[in-house]
Write a protein that holds these residues in place. Structure first.
Motif, PDB file in Angstrom:
ATOM      1  N   VAL A  35      -2.110  -9.579  -5.047  1.00 28.50           N
ATOM      2  CA  VAL A  35      -3.255 -10.029  -4.567  1.00 28.50           C
ATOM      3  C   VAL A  35      -4.077  -9.069  -3.087  1.00 28.50           C
ATOM      4  O   VAL A  35      -5.484  -9.414  -2.767  1.00 28.50           O
ATOM      5  CB  VAL A  35      -2.793 -11.438  -4.243  1.00 28.50           C
ATOM      6  N   SER A  36      -2.950  -8.927  -1.913  1.00 28.41           N
ATOM      7  CA  SER A  36      -4.009  -8.040  -1.263  1.00 28.41           C
ATOM      8  C   SER A  36      -4.467  -7.012  -1.007  1.00 28.41           C
ATOM      9  O   SER A  36      -5.863  -6.233  -0.636  1.00 28.41           O
ATOM     10  CB  SER A  36      -2.689  -7.663  -0.231  1.00 28.41           C
ATOM     11  N   ARG A  37      -4.797  -6.792  -2.680  1.00 30.68           N
ATOM     12  CA  ARG A  37      -5.354  -5.016  -3.063  1.00 30.68           C
ATOM     13  C   ARG A  37      -6.661  -5.242  -4.126  1.00 30.68           C
ATOM     14  O   ARG A  37      -7.093  -4.769  -4.361  1.00 30.68           O
ATOM     15  CB  ARG A  37      -4.194  -3.886  -4.213  1.00 30.68           C
ATOM     16  N   LEU A  38      -6.667  -6.388  -4.215  1.00 29.71           N
ATOM     17  CA  LEU A  38      -7.800  -6.888  -5.020  1.00 29.71           C
ATOM     18  C   LEU A  38      -9.016  -6.552  -4.098  1.00 29.71           C
ATOM     19  O   LEU A  38      -8.896  -6.808  -2.914  1.00 29.71           O
ATOM     20  CB  LEU A  38      -7.581  -8.551  -5.471  1.00 29.71           C
ATOM     21  N   GLY A  96     -10.882  -4.473  -4.267  1.00 32.73           N
ATOM     22  CA  GLY A  96     -11.104  -3.706  -4.047  1.00 32.73           C
ATOM     23  C   GLY A  96      -9.911  -2.433  -3.153  1.00 32.73           C
ATOM     24  O   GLY A  96      -9.815  -1.217  -2.275  1.00 32.73           O
ATOM     25  N   GLY A  97      -8.912  -4.133  -2.504  1.00 31.66           N
ATOM     26  CA  GLY A  97      -8.278  -3.302  -1.181  1.00 31.66           C
ATOM     27  C   GLY A  97      -9.338  -2.531  -0.316  1.00 31.66           C
ATOM     28  O   GLY A  97      -7.805  -2.480   0.566  1.00 31.66           O
ATOM     29  N   GLU A  98     -10.310  -3.097  -0.245  1.00 33.39           N
ATOM     30  CA  GLU A  98     -10.701  -2.380   1.707  1.00 33.39           C
ATOM     31  C   GLU A  98     -10.322  -3.857   2.404  1.00 33.39           C
ATOM     32  O   GLU A  98     -11.358  -4.429   2.500  1.00 33.39           O
ATOM     33  CB  GLU A  98     -12.076  -2.204   0.870  1.00 33.39           C
ATOM     34  N   ASN A  99      -8.993  -4.145   2.530  1.00 24.87           N
ATOM     35  CA  ASN A  99      -9.581  -4.625   4.013  1.00 24.87           C
ATOM     36  C   ASN A  99      -8.399  -4.050   4.950  1.00 24.87           C
ATOM     37  O   ASN A  99      -7.133  -2.976   4.303  1.00 24.87           O
ATOM     38  CB  ASN A  99      -8.931  -6.106   3.618  1.00 24.87           C
ATOM     39  N   SER A 100      -7.750  -4.844   5.866  1.00 24.11           N
ATOM     40  CA  SER A 100      -6.279  -4.454   6.780  1.00 24.11           C
ATOM     41  C   SER A 100      -5.410  -4.511   6.373  1.00 24.11           C
ATOM     42  O   SER A 100      -4.321  -4.507   6.986  1.00 24.11           O
ATOM     43  CB  SER A 100      -6.543  -4.781   8.977  1.00 24.11           C
ATOM     44  N   LEU A 101      -4.907  -5.704   4.987  1.00 22.05           N
ATOM     45  CA  LEU A 101      -3.744  -5.869   4.468  1.00 22.05           C
ATOM     46  C   LEU A 101      -2.743  -5.227   4.471  1.00 22.05           C
ATOM     47  O   LEU A 101      -1.634  -5.559   4.602  1.00 22.05           O
ATOM     48  CB  LEU A 101      -3.749  -7.205   4.052  1.00 22.05           C
ATOM     49  N   ASN A 102      -3.364  -3.785   4.110  1.00 17.44           N
ATOM     50  CA  ASN A 102      -2.399  -3.080   4.021  1.00 17.44           C
ATOM     51  C   ASN A 102      -1.677  -1.496   4.983  1.00 17.44           C
ATOM     52  O   ASN A 102      -1.552  -0.787   4.166  1.00 17.44           O
ATOM     53  CB  ASN A 102      -2.387  -2.135   2.370  1.00 17.44           C
ATOM     54  N   GLY A 103      -2.396  -1.907   5.647  1.00  9.78           N
ATOM     55  CA  GLY A 103      -2.570  -0.517   7.341  1.00  9.78           C
ATOM     56  C   GLY A 103      -3.886   0.356   7.049  1.00  9.78           C
ATOM     57  O   GLY A 103      -4.598   0.380   5.955  1.00  9.78           O
ATOM     58  N   SER A 104      -4.538   1.024   7.946  1.00 10.33           N
ATOM     59  CA  SER A 104      -5.241   2.439   7.629  1.00 10.33           C
ATOM     60  C   SER A 104      -4.510   3.696   8.099  1.00 10.33           C
ATOM     61  O   SER A 104      -4.923   4.799   7.476  1.00 10.33           O
ATOM     62  CB  SER A 104      -5.714   1.866   9.028  1.00 10.33           C
ATOM     63  N   SER A 105      -3.149   3.588   7.408  1.00 10.24           N
ATOM     64  CA  SER A 105      -2.556   4.863   7.741  1.00 10.24           C
ATOM     65  C   SER A 105      -0.998   5.184   5.745  1.00 10.24           C
ATOM     66  O   SER A 105      -0.693   4.117   6.142  1.00 10.24           O
ATOM     67  CB  SER A 105      -2.530   5.355   8.861  1.00 10.24           C
ATOM     68  N   VAL A 121       2.479  -5.010  12.787  1.00 14.80           N
ATOM     69  CA  VAL A 121       2.583  -3.207  12.210  1.00 14.80           C
ATOM     70  C   VAL A 121       0.740  -2.876  13.033  1.00 14.80           C
ATOM     71  O   VAL A 121       0.181  -4.040  12.493  1.00 14.80           O
ATOM     72  CB  VAL A 121       2.644  -2.897  11.054  1.00 14.80           C
ATOM     73  N   GLY A 122       0.865  -2.367  13.646  1.00 10.13           N
ATOM     74  CA  GLY A 122      -0.416  -2.423  14.142  1.00 10.13           C
ATOM     75  C   GLY A 122      -1.204  -3.343  15.369  1.00 10.13           C
ATOM     76  O   GLY A 122      -0.675  -4.391  15.876  1.00 10.13           O
ATOM     77  N   HIS A 123      -2.430  -3.483  15.038  1.00 13.72           N
ATOM     78  CA  HIS A 123      -2.979  -4.787  16.389  1.00 13.72           C
ATOM     79  C   HIS A 123      -3.577  -5.993  15.712  1.00 13.72           C
ATOM     80  O   HIS A 123      -4.234  -6.658  16.145  1.00 13.72           O
ATOM     81  CB  HIS A 123      -4.227  -4.347  17.208  1.00 13.72           C
ATOM     82  N   SER A 124      -3.480  -5.946  13.740  1.00 11.07           N
ATOM     83  CA  SER A 124      -4.205  -7.460  13.780  1.00 11.07           C
ATOM     84  C   SER A 124      -3.176  -7.330  12.267  1.00 11.07           C
ATOM     85  O   SER A 124      -1.754  -6.570  11.928  1.00 11.07           O
ATOM     86  CB  SER A 124      -5.483  -6.676  13.002  1.00 11.07           C
ATOM     87  N   ILE A 125      -3.196  -9.044  11.316  1.00  8.37           N
ATOM     88  CA  ILE A 125      -2.524  -9.062  10.802  1.00  8.37           C
ATOM     89  C   ILE A 125      -2.401  -8.390   9.301  1.00  8.37           C
ATOM     90  O   ILE A 125      -3.792  -8.733   8.915  1.00  8.37           O
ATOM     91  CB  ILE A 125      -2.545 -10.624  10.272  1.00  8.37           C
ATOM     92  N   THR A 126      -1.119  -8.812   9.097  1.00  6.39           N
ATOM     93  CA  THR A 126      -0.970  -7.209   7.754  1.00  6.39           C
ATOM     94  C   THR A 126      -0.249  -8.664   6.428  1.00  6.39           C
ATOM     95  O   THR A 126      -0.230  -9.552   6.785  1.00  6.39           O
ATOM     96  CB  THR A 126      -0.403  -6.080   8.262  1.00  6.39           C
ATOM     97  N   LEU A 127      -0.242  -7.458   5.495  1.00  6.97           N
ATOM     98  CA  LEU A 127       0.782  -8.098   4.316  1.00  6.97           C
ATOM     99  C   LEU A 127       2.168  -8.658   4.536  1.00  6.97           C
ATOM    100  O   LEU A 127       3.030  -9.179   4.418  1.00  6.97           O
ATOM    101  CB  LEU A 127       0.613  -7.388   3.142  1.00  6.97           C
TER     102      LEU A 127
END
Length: 415
Positions: free
Chosen positions: A74-77, A79-88, A153-159
């Motif tokens: 679901v987190s990748r739906l 286009g997966g362009e979101n911060s739930l899966n990190g930026s790197s 992880v990081g500075h916002s909510i992720t999966l």
């Protein structure tokens, strides 16, 4: 075809996918007529998950089961362009790391604590004690990480936060009372901050922490059908039949550990463990000084240990596994001890040296009896009036390197 999540109402594992859907803007339908034990036994359901467990996500491309896998999907739906899966790549790996940690160490131990008390699994008081100890160890590790991080992880909510908080929610709702969680203030802050985010509240609603650990479920013996009463002959009274009532099922009061009967000590072991875990800089000035300020030689004793068979320690990973196994078997002593194990040397044979703090004036007998590794070490009581021995204690606590002229292959802490 819309996404359909098959599950029963109130399944906290299913909440992971529903919360992820709120963050990525995806609609998931949850059938209201699902009946656990009925719907999940139908041929149609078993085609989606052959072992009949929930939740299961039905998608246009096929079905997905296992709650973490569904949440990842679901987190990748969109286009997966979101911060739930990190930026790197490293952030993605750390999200996976914490998701697995939360499922194995937090959810797994919570379920092993809660399930037997509800009668879902056989209850054993010693097993429960070990489970609670393992859960505390996991929460202590999480608490240490959150002392300097708002999110995992990081500075916002992720999966990772979604999965972890949903797993914590099971514990907060069932067995983890305020008294229990107050030992982990950063976990408390994190849980209540995240669970009250708007996208969480849309799914879970108002969350309340349990006020008490549920009592152990009693097992009433099945009562056989009563035969028709016959006129009784006057005979000598029969021996009373054994009772299978609730009182027989109640666990016997647990015998107190002899260490709990010792006179109170001015040293609070958990305070020391927290100081050790939370000190990130100026370790000698803060943690080491704090240790000696707290140390109570009347209530605790310090011991050096040296492995007797260091000439066998030729392979690094074998030596590390040997020490790791020892620490696992010491789990029964976690309430009464703190330890450091140093593996010294840049090549084999590696030397294994340890420092242990035990409640009481001697090494507790139950540890010597239960942990066979104890016989593999030479044990020497620390004389704190000897400044050289006292300095050696300080160096072992702070992982000083080089230690006694040798590099450290690894340093392990038992707390």
């Amino acid at each position: 075809m819309a996404l359909v999540l098959h599950t029963y109402k109130g399944n906290k594992s299913a909440d992971k996918a529903l919360i992820a859907a709120e963050y990525v803007g995806v609609q998931i339908d949850v059938p209201s007529d699902f009946q656990m034990g009925v719907t999940n036994k139908t041929p149609e359901f078993l085609k989606m998950n052959p072992i009949g467990k929930v939740p299961v996500l039905e998608t246009p491309e096929g079905s997905v089961f296992e709650s973490n896998a569904i949440a990842r999907y679901v987190s990748r739906l969109n286009g997966g362009e979101n911060s739930l899966n990190g930026s790197s790549l490293i952030e993605y790996a750390q999200i996976e790391q914490w998701s697995d940690f939360a499922s194995l160490e937090i959810y797994g131990n919570t379920l092993r604590w809660f399930g037997p008390r509800m009668g879902f699994m056989p209850y054993s008081a010693p097993a429960e004690e070990g489970t609670i100890s393992a859960l505390k160890r996991a929460l202590d590790a999480l608490n240490t990480h959150l002392a300097s991080n708002t999110y995992l992880v990081g500075h916002s909510i992720t999966l990772a936060d979604i999965i972890t908080v949903c797993n914590l929610n099971l514990g907060f709702a069932t067995v983890m009372t305020k008294k229990f969680t107050s030992e982990f203030p950063h976990v408390e802050r994190y849980f209540w901050t995240v669970i009250n985010q708007p996208n969480f509240k849309k799914v879970v609603g108002e969350v309340k922490q349990t006020g008490a650990v549920p009592p152990v479920a009693s097992k009433k013996a099945a009562q056989p059908a009563k035969p028709k009463e016959e006129p009784k002959k006057k005979e000598a009274p029969a021996a009373e039949a054994p009772k299978f009532a609730e009182e027989e099922e109640a666990p016997k009061p647990k015998a107190k550990n002899p260490l709990d009967l010792l006179p109170p000590s001015s040293m609070v072991l958990d305070d020391w463990k927290r100081l050790y875990s939370n000190t990130k800089s100026n370790f000698r000035e803060v943690a080491i000084k704090g240790f000696w300020d707290m140390y109570d030689p009347e209530g605790y004793s310090l011991w050096f240990c040296d492995y007797k068979y260091n000439d066998e320690n030729m392979v690094s990973f074998v030596t590390l596994n040997k020490v790791g196994g020892f620490l696992q078997r010491m789990d029964l002593a976690r309430k009464y001890s703190f330890g450091k194990m140093l593996i010294c040397g840049s090549e084999g044979p590696f030397k294994v040296k340890g420092l242990w703090l035990f409640r009481g004036p001697e090494i507790p007998k139950f540890i010597m009896d239960e942990v066979y590794d104890m016989e593999l070490y030479e044990w020497t009581k620390v004389d704190i009036s000897d400044e050289a021995q006292k300095e050696r204690v300080s160096q072992m606590i702070e992982d000083a390197e080089p230690f006694e002229g040798e590099a450290l292959l690894d340093a392990k802490c038992f707390k």
